[in-house]
Scaffold this motif. Structure first.
Motif: not given
Length: 222
Positions: A67-90
């Motif tokens: 998963v790419r973190l940098c500002a040029d990350a594609p939408a695919h990586s952004a969605h992966a990060l949101m999934l990680i956020r939700e998984a972490t919260g759960r």
């Protein structure tokens, strides 16, 4: 045994992210018969997708693609990060690798997320620091009557941020799944970005803090 989750939370247009799933966190237990649930594609909204996994008994997921973190990350990586956020919260364990080559990871924007196994392109000390300083509820938000409170310890000290302006609150719920960054009023975008509460990738802006569902400690210690 918990039922196997389906793909019904993933609309056809969602930037699906593959995730391998198990019913236990422990590496030894994950090798037992019946613990592995295979791989599913998780789409949007991220919150609903992860809630379904949690309800089905999933307690560990692995993202096979870095998963790419940098500002040029594609939408695919952004969605992966949101999934990680939700998984972490759960409270799910997340096995994943990050990619960072512009130093953005050093800002600790993502250090409230379940730590990656490796940060490709970053100094070795970055992932060591991330893993050593991680704890649940490191950056969370809760909604009250007419306000949202954020408790942020990513910097190492507790920062309390109260969002009560109507224009900011109007955009906050949409930001939890991501919106077109250009739709954010300048003041909202500036304030949220300045406080490290949003990230922007592929022209989309999304909310970084995790939603708190219950206080794991007395409020003054979180």
């Amino acid at each position: 045994m918990p039922s196997q989750p389906s793909d019904r939370t993933a609309p056809a247009t969602a930037p699906g992210v593959a995730a391998e799933m198990w019913l236990d966190y422990d590496p030894v237990a994950r090798r037992l018969p019946g613990m592995h649930l295979g791989t599913r594609t998780l789409g949007a909204p991220a919150g609903a997708a992860v809630t379904e996994l949690h309800t089905a008994g999933v307690r560990c997921i692995r993202l096979p693609e870095a998963v790419r973190l940098c500002a040029d990350a594609p939408a695919h990586s952004a969605h992966a990060l949101m999934l990680i956020r939700e998984a972490t919260g759960r409270g799910l364990a997340v096995l994943w690798d990050a990619v960072c080559d512009d130093g953005c990871v050093a800002r600790r924007l993502y250090h409230h997320l379940y730590p990656p196994e490796h940060v490709i392109g970053a100094p070795e000390g970055i992932v060591t620091d991330w893993r050593a300083t991680y704890f649940p509820s490191k950056c969370i938000f809760r909604r009250g009557p007419g306000f949202v409170e954020v408790r942020d310890r990513r910097s190492g000290t507790l920062e309390l941020i109260t969002v009560d302006e109507a224009g900011h609150l109007d955009r906050l719920e949409a930001l939890t799944e991501d919106i077109n960054a250009g739709e954010l009023p300048d003041a909202v975008r500036r304030d949220f970005a300045g406080a490290g509460l949003i990230a922007e990738h592929a022209g989309r802006a999304w909310w970084l803090p995790m939603r708190v569902r219950r206080w794991p400690f007395p409020a003054f210690t979180v």
